[in-house]
Design a protein around this motif. Structure first.
Motif, PDB file in Angstrom:
ATOM      1  N   VAL A  20       0.835  -1.200   0.000  1.00 53.39           N
ATOM      2  CA  VAL A  20       0.000   0.000   0.000  1.00 53.39           C
ATOM      3  C   VAL A  20       0.870   1.250   0.000  1.00 53.39           C
ATOM      4  O   VAL A  20       0.652   2.199  -0.769  1.00 53.39           O
ATOM      5  CB  VAL A  20      -0.950   0.001   1.212  1.00 53.39           C
ATOM      6  CG1 VAL A  20      -1.673   1.338   1.323  1.00 53.39           C
ATOM      7  CG2 VAL A  20      -1.952  -1.131   1.094  1.00 53.39           C
ATOM      8  N   ALA A  21       1.887   1.268   0.868  1.00 54.20           N
ATOM      9  CA  ALA A  21       2.751   2.450   0.974  1.00 54.20           C
ATOM     10  C   ALA A  21       3.533   2.683  -0.311  1.00 54.20           C
ATOM     11  O   ALA A  21       3.782   3.830  -0.698  1.00 54.20           O
ATOM     12  CB  ALA A  21       3.704   2.301   2.150  1.00 54.20           C
ATOM     13  N   ALA A  22       3.925   1.618  -0.973  1.00 61.81           N
ATOM     14  CA  ALA A  22       4.689   1.769  -2.208  1.00 61.81           C
ATOM     15  C   ALA A  22       3.828   2.331  -3.335  1.00 61.81           C
ATOM     16  O   ALA A  22       4.263   3.197  -4.100  1.00 61.81           O
ATOM     17  CB  ALA A  22       5.280   0.424  -2.624  1.00 61.81           C
ATOM     18  N   LEU A  23       2.600   1.829  -3.433  1.00 59.08           N
ATOM     19  CA  LEU A  23       1.725   2.282  -4.519  1.00 59.08           C
ATOM     20  C   LEU A  23       1.075   3.624  -4.216  1.00 59.08           C
ATOM     21  O   LEU A  23       0.778   4.390  -5.125  1.00 59.08           O
ATOM     22  CB  LEU A  23       0.644   1.229  -4.779  1.00 59.08           C
ATOM     23  CG  LEU A  23       1.139  -0.093  -5.385  1.00 59.08           C
ATOM     24  CD1 LEU A  23       0.001  -1.098  -5.445  1.00 59.08           C
ATOM     25  CD2 LEU A  23       1.713   0.131  -6.773  1.00 59.08           C
ATOM     26  N   TYR A  24       0.870   3.914  -2.927  1.00 54.00           N
ATOM     27  CA  TYR A  24       0.203   5.151  -2.526  1.00 54.00           C
ATOM     28  C   TYR A  24       1.021   5.800  -1.407  1.00 54.00           C
ATOM     29  O   TYR A  24       0.637   5.751  -0.232  1.00 54.00           O
ATOM     30  CB  TYR A  24      -1.220   4.872  -2.032  1.00 54.00           C
ATOM     31  CG  TYR A  24      -2.048   4.066  -3.000  1.00 54.00           C
ATOM     32  CD1 TYR A  24      -2.716   4.684  -4.061  1.00 54.00           C
ATOM     33  CD2 TYR A  24      -2.164   2.688  -2.875  1.00 54.00           C
ATOM     34  CE1 TYR A  24      -3.478   3.947  -4.954  1.00 54.00           C
ATOM     35  CE2 TYR A  24      -2.921   1.942  -3.763  1.00 54.00           C
ATOM     36  CZ  TYR A  24      -3.570   2.577  -4.809  1.00 54.00           C
ATOM     37  OH  TYR A  24      -4.320   1.849  -5.694  1.00 54.00           O
TER      38      TYR A  24
ATOM     39  N   ALA B  30     -10.454   4.679   2.994  1.00 54.66           N
ATOM     40  CA  ALA B  30     -10.299   3.420   3.732  1.00 54.66           C
ATOM     41  C   ALA B  30      -8.846   2.966   3.733  1.00 54.66           C
ATOM     42  O   ALA B  30      -8.329   2.477   4.748  1.00 54.66           O
ATOM     43  CB  ALA B  30     -11.189   2.344   3.107  1.00 54.66           C
ATOM     44  N   ARG B  31      -8.188   3.133   2.592  1.00 54.63           N
ATOM     45  CA  ARG B  31      -6.775   2.740   2.519  1.00 54.63           C
ATOM     46  C   ARG B  31      -5.942   3.536   3.513  1.00 54.63           C
ATOM     47  O   ARG B  31      -5.104   3.002   4.236  1.00 54.63           O
ATOM     48  CB  ARG B  31      -6.260   2.961   1.098  1.00 54.63           C
ATOM     49  CG  ARG B  31      -4.822   2.523   0.883  1.00 54.63           C
ATOM     50  CD  ARG B  31      -4.364   2.857  -0.517  1.00 54.63           C
ATOM     51  NE  ARG B  31      -5.212   2.265  -1.517  1.00 54.63           N
ATOM     52  CZ  ARG B  31      -6.017   2.937  -2.333  1.00 54.63           C
ATOM     53  NH1 ARG B  31      -6.067   4.266  -2.243  1.00 54.63           N
ATOM     54  NH2 ARG B  31      -6.759   2.336  -3.216  1.00 54.63           N
ATOM     55  N   GLN B  32      -6.178   4.855   3.572  1.00 56.80           N
ATOM     56  CA  GLN B  32      -5.435   5.703   4.504  1.00 56.80           C
ATOM     57  C   GLN B  32      -5.704   5.290   5.943  1.00 56.80           C
ATOM     58  O   GLN B  32      -4.773   5.124   6.746  1.00 56.80           O
ATOM     59  CB  GLN B  32      -5.848   7.158   4.300  1.00 56.80           C
ATOM     60  CG  GLN B  32      -5.269   8.137   5.322  1.00 56.80           C
ATOM     61  CD  GLN B  32      -3.819   8.468   5.053  1.00 56.80           C
ATOM     62  OE1 GLN B  32      -3.489   9.032   4.027  1.00 56.80           O
ATOM     63  NE2 GLN B  32      -2.950   8.116   5.979  1.00 56.80           N
TER      64      GLN B  32
ATOM     65  N   THR C 172     -12.501  -0.549  -8.385  1.00 58.37           N
ATOM     66  CA  THR C 172     -12.501   0.670  -9.187  1.00 58.37           C
ATOM     67  C   THR C 172     -11.061   0.988  -9.573  1.00 58.37           C
ATOM     68  O   THR C 172     -10.143   0.196  -9.346  1.00 58.37           O
ATOM     69  CB  THR C 172     -13.093   1.855  -8.396  1.00 58.37           C
ATOM     70  OG1 THR C 172     -12.144   2.288  -7.405  1.00 58.37           O
ATOM     71  CG2 THR C 172     -14.399   1.468  -7.723  1.00 58.37           C
ATOM     72  N   ARG C 173     -10.865   2.172 -10.119  1.00 62.25           N
ATOM     73  CA  ARG C 173      -9.503   2.597 -10.467  1.00 62.25           C
ATOM     74  C   ARG C 173      -8.589   2.598  -9.257  1.00 62.25           C
ATOM     75  O   ARG C 173      -7.372   2.476  -9.379  1.00 62.25           O
ATOM     76  CB  ARG C 173      -9.542   3.991 -11.079  1.00 62.25           C
ATOM     77  CG  ARG C 173     -10.267   4.099 -12.387  1.00 62.25           C
ATOM     78  CD  ARG C 173     -10.457   5.559 -12.780  1.00 62.25           C
ATOM     79  NE  ARG C 173     -11.304   6.271 -11.826  1.00 62.25           N
ATOM     80  CZ  ARG C 173     -11.588   7.564 -11.923  1.00 62.25           C
ATOM     81  NH1 ARG C 173     -11.086   8.278 -12.903  1.00 62.25           N
ATOM     82  NH2 ARG C 173     -12.376   8.136 -11.028  1.00 62.25           N
ATOM     83  N   ARG C 174      -9.157   2.770  -8.051  1.00 63.71           N
ATOM     84  CA  ARG C 174      -8.368   2.844  -6.820  1.00 63.71           C
ATOM     85  C   ARG C 174      -8.338   1.515  -6.079  1.00 63.71           C
ATOM     86  O   ARG C 174      -7.946   1.471  -4.915  1.00 63.71           O
ATOM     87  CB  ARG C 174      -8.942   3.923  -5.903  1.00 63.71           C
ATOM     88  CG  ARG C 174      -9.086   5.273  -6.572  1.00 63.71           C
ATOM     89  CD  ARG C 174      -7.734   5.874  -6.935  1.00 63.71           C
ATOM     90  NE  ARG C 174      -7.891   7.098  -7.683  1.00 63.71           N
ATOM     91  CZ  ARG C 174      -8.127   8.297  -7.145  1.00 63.71           C
ATOM     92  NH1 ARG C 174      -8.241   8.419  -5.856  1.00 63.71           N
ATOM     93  NH2 ARG C 174      -8.234   9.367  -7.904  1.00 63.71           N
TER      94      ARG C 174
END
Length: 984
Positions: A589-593, A641-643, A758-760
């Motif tokens: 997650v951290a690498a992609l975002y 949610a990811r954050q 989705t795109r995210r």
């Protein structure tokens, strides 16, 4: 504050050693006046007011500029001394506004403005030097003077142009409205913090479309000439002096643009090539003349340029580079007294301003409270937001006020825009006395103390301190062969395979990963590599952490943002390295975002408080209220949610959360997402189909969601209930639906909002099979049917699932009724023997289908979480009729309640609660550290040790032995208690 200025004086300059105040007054002022009446008035005033004598004599001794004003306008001096300074200030502002509005010629306006400036300059100096006004009041008065000058000059030239037929003013009494031109004040003028003898930084923009509507034929040339006329009125030197020096160079690309810039060109410039220093300048921008509404809209539209959505650490490097360039000027690189620059030098005003502005640029995008223009106010907000301590705020504010006073004194001497202290000994001694000190030594001691204090706070923000790289030895990744000393260093740092590690890093530097091929990325990577390798070496699996980072570089389009973040924050680098080594799910997650890392450096990161309403509010703020569109809303919900889920994991890794708290926090994130998705889906669905009159809907969370025990990979077990009046008709929308169809399709839409990629990316997997009759029934369950089903038809295993049910989203009325109905079902009288038999049968079926022999499958293994949960559910269903306190969704809470009513012995209850805690904690850490099936033979030993130490055990061997013992004890109690109950 009321009261004459002379009655409120608190301070005065120290006179030269041999000077006498009465002699100074007579020789330098009274005898030189041509106005006998004013001379007599002053003589009488001084005779009755010794404080005025001290103040005016000190000014005569040290300030040629103010001395000249007092000689030219002694009546103004009398008025200033014998009037409340606030009233005098307001009267001068009103007087100049009346003159300008009377339609005077340009020459007369210029004369009036210059005399206005002199009167204000004298008043402000008297109030400042005399200790009547503080720095904030002084700078506000100076700013009001500049605002008046710019506004009145602008209105004058607009009226002149209208008289010539070149523009049609909507309101001649207020020429700026709708004129198409706006003047922005920047710098200290824009912030309301103007210096005593400062230039004013203004930029002029115009709207070509607005100009066309008011009859301007050629907007560019017209507004350029207007701007030049405004600047001439204000800054041209005449026998009466000048008002302000005008600097127009802060406009976009001043070398190739006119002095008035079209708004479309300005937008294009800032969005494409705007620099960080221009962002810093725009923090203080304020419309002061022309069409003020146009200026406010322009700044609002420019907000995304000024305030970045994510924490922007790249700004620190740019601003610090500017500071280093300033300090290369001779005399600025050290703290001194003689010749020291109190603005640009070490420990000066600029360091305080940079201290504030840098943090505003970095954090202001996500902290609107940090977007103010005033330095002192923003020091307070930085403290309130937790970025600096109250001590730092107080010390920097005190030093800022002190240095601004010294700056004003320097400028009051000769009306020069200078911040440099005198070099000559005698001149410096005189200046020290002007500031109220008896000697240069006393002044130097005070100045140096403030400068060193400012420098210390500034250094904490900018200067390089001890680096993690100091632990590393030789690290060289150039050349064609691996360097032996580098391999030795990597081995010392903890890498099991230093050759592979070195080759991985060499590959980055040689451009084998597209994410780090840009010049900027490679520059930051080169600087970061030693500290990065040290941080990775401290993790439980350095080799695995490095491999995860390398894989991340493969997937990332560009890594410069991530690398800049890590370079700018040592603690963030440490946590990120730990994530790479311990939590591959988070690492991806951290690498992609990379901007999910922003939350780690927020002061709120270290708080373990869990507020579901506040969390839902944060999710809503990201999604928008309402979201721009359904698609954007779904994307933003996944971002939020990811954050939030990333922060839960990072808090667990960092020790802010215990494992049980992390499980509750994951549930809170899911619940917040459900609330937002429920509201947005219903709003979008109603836009197409309308609403069912009187209908209510809720979402039940069951399983781990209901119990508050989610893990990073848990599904959401949900049931959607709805209730409606018996006579409810179809929905009232354009595409009307009957009540059953409406709720079924709404449920399908809600599930899709939660599950569709989705795109995210994805959000959650949803399981709705726990609704009455499972997949055989409609997706939405009518409340009356739910009650009837669980009153008569439900199997024991379905009621077991209901023990962990709670409302997680929806309408309050139905939520209350549903929760009450569930409680009634759970408290219904049942035969313990029948419940025990059904629970044992269900457990045996699961063991047959899924197995129970894998000791590391802590959910299904004999004596694992399933045994614990089933035992708790048995206690609820079998005994809640007589012991209502047993009804609780949390397994540990059920065991505690069973102990209180005598269903479990204290020893058995304590053992079961501890077993549930330990086994649950270990399972959560398993899901964190290993994405696939947990195979201890394939998991690196250091990861096993990390899990053990995370749950308070010294190593994996001790943990395995304790788990085996606990599971055996749980299975024994499970069989004993349920077997006895089944036997009756």
């Amino acid at each position: 504050m009321d009261g004459r200025l002379c009655d409120r004086l608190k301070a005065a300059p120290v006179l030269p050693a041999k000077a006498r105040r009465e002699a100074l007054l007579v020789r330098e002022l009274i005898e030189r006046l041509r106005d006998d009446e004013a001379a007599e008035a002053l003589t009488q005033h001084f005779a009755a007011n010794p404080a005025s004598v001290d103040l005016v004599a000190g000014i005569l001794a040290h300030s040629p500029f103010l001395t000249q004003i007092m000689r030219l306008d002694p009546a103004g001096l009398v008025s200033a001394l014998t009037t409340a300074p606030e009233a005098r200030r307001d009267a001068l502002l009103a007087e100049i506004a009346a003159i300008a509005a009377s339609g005077v010629e340009t020459a007369e306006l210029m004369r009036a403005l210059r005399r206005f400036r002199q009167a204000m300059a004298l008043l402000i100096a008297l109030a400042d030097i005399g200790g009547v006004w503080d720095v904030e009041t002084v700078t506000a008065a100076l700013t009001a003077m500049a605002d008046a000058a710019v506004r009145l000059a602008t209105e004058h030239v607009l009226r002149q142009a209208a008289d010539l037929g070149r523009i049609h003013l909507r309101d001649p009494a207020d020429p700026g409205v709708g004129c198409g031109l706006v003047v922005l004040a920047l710098g200290k003028h824009g912030a309301g913090e103007l210096n005593y003898s400062s230039d004013i930084d203004i930029v002029v923009f115009f709207d070509p479309e607005a100009a066309e509507t008011v009859g301007v034929a050629e907007p560019s040339s017209f507004f350029v000439k207007l701007t030049q006329a405004i600047a001439r009125i204000i800054q041209e030197r005449t026998p009466d002096g000048y008002v302000f020096r005008v600097d127009l160079r802060l406009r976009p690309d001043p070398a190739s643009t006119h002095v008035a810039v079209a708004l479309p060109s300005a937008y294009s410039y800032y969005e494409t090539v705007g620099q960080n220093w221009e962002r810093a300048a725009m923090i203080k921008a304020r419309p002061v003349a022309g069409d003020l509404a146009l200026g406010k809209r322009f700044l609002a539209d420019l907000a995304p340029f000024i305030w970045r959505k994510y924490f922007d650490f790249a700004a620190i490097a740019d601003i610090h580079a500017m500071k280093r360039q300033i300090q290369t000027v001779k005399g600025h690189e050290t703290i001194a007294v003689e010749g020291h620059n109190v603005k640009l030098g070490r420990g000066g005003i600029r360091e305080i301003e940079f201290f504030v502005q840098t943090q505003q640029l970095v954090f202001g995008g996500r902290r609107p409270a940090l977007r103010g223009p005033r330095t002192l106010e923003m020091l307070g907000e930085l403290t309130h937001e937790g970025w600096i301590t109250p001590k730092a705020r107080d010390e920097l504010a005190e030093s800022y006020r002190y240095l601004r006073v010294i700056e004003h004194r320097l400028q009051m001497r000769h009306d020069e825009q200078t911040q440099t202290l005198p070099k000559a000994k005698g001149d410096l001694e005189a200046f020290a006395r002007f500031c109220g000190y008896p000697s240069t030594a006393a002044f130097g001691k005070a100045l140096t103390a403030h400068a060193r204090r400012v420098e210390g706070h500034y250094a904490l923000l900018f200067e390089e301190g001890p680096s993690l790289a100091s632990e590393a030895g030789t690290l060289s990744f150039t050349g064609t062969e691996l360097d032996p000393d580098t391999l030795a260093t990597l081995r010392k740092l903890g890498f099991r395979d230093p050759g592979t590690a070195a080759e991985t890093v060499r590959g980055w530097h040689f451009g084998r990963r597209a994410a780090v091929t840009s010049a900027r990325a490679r520059e930051v990577l080169t600087e970061l590599t030693p500290a990065l390798l040290v941080a990775l070496g401290r993790t439980v699996d350095p080799d695995g952490a490095l491999a995860h980072l390398d894989n991340a570089f493969v997937r990332m389009p560009a890594a410069v943002e991530l690398l800049t973040l890590l370079r700018s924050h040592a603690s963030l680098l440490t946590i990120f390295a730990d994530i790479l080594g311990s939590a591959p799910r988070l690492a991806k997650v951290a690498a992609l975002y990379p901007h999910v890392l922003d939350g780690i450096i927020d002061p709120a990161f270290t708080s373990a408080n869990l507020d579901i309403d506040a969390l839902t509010g944060r999710i809503r703020a990201v999604v928008g209220n309402p979201p721009p569109s359904v698609e954007d809303g779904l994307d933003r919900l996944r971002d939020a949610a990811r954050q939030e889920n990333f922060l839960v994991g990072a808090r667990l890794i960092s020790g802010v959360y215990r494992a049980q708290q992390a499980g509750q926090a994951y549930c809170a994130v899911a619940e917040g997402c459900l609330r937002v998705a429920f509201d947005d889906t219903r709003a979008a669905f109603a836009a197409d189909h309308g609403l069912i009159a009187g209908a209510e809907t809720v979402v039940l969370g069951l399983g781990r969601l209901g119990a508050g025990e989610l893990t990073p990979s848990s599904d959401l077990d949900l049931i959607l209930l709805y209730d409606r009046p018996e006579d409810a008709g179809p929905s009232d929308g354009a595409k009307s639906l009957d009540p059953v169809t409406w709720h079924v399709r709404f449920t399908q839409r809600l599930v899709a909002a939660l599950t569709v990629p989705t795109r995210r990316g994805g959000l959650y997997q949803v399981d709705m099979r726990l609704r009455p009759t499972g997949n055989k029934s409609p997706a939405a369950t009518q409340f009356s049917g739910f009650e009837a089903y669980h009153t008569g038809e439900a199997e024991i295993w379905e009621e077991m699932a209901l023990t962990r049910a709670r409302v997680v989203a929806g309408d309050a009325g139905l939520a209350q009724r549903a929760q009450a109905a569930i409680t009634l079902v759970l408290r219904r009288e049942r035969k313990p023997a029948k419940v025990a038999a059904a629970v044992l049968e269900m457990r045996a079926l699961i063991a047959k289908e899924k197995g129970e022999s894998d000791p590391w499958d802590l959910k299904l293994v004999a004596g694992g979480l399933t045994d614990l949960d089933f035992l708790a559910q048995f206690l609820v269903l079998a005994h809640a009729a007589r012991h209502p306190g047993l009804v609780a969704p949390d397994t540990a809470a059920v065991f505690a309640a069973a102990r209180e009513v005598g269903l479990l012995s204290p020893a058995d209850a304590a053992f079961l609660i501890e077993a549930h805690r330990l086994i649950g904690d270990v399972q959560l850490w398993q899901r964190f550290t290993v994405e696939e099936t947990f195979d201890p033979a394939a998991v690196p030993p250091r990861v096993l040790k990390r899990i053990a130490t995370a749950v308070g055990r010294p190593d994996a061997k001790v943990l395995r032995a304790e788990l085996d013992e606990m599971r055996a004890g749980v299975r024994a109690l499970f069989q004993k208690l349920l077997g006895a109950a089944r036997a009756g």
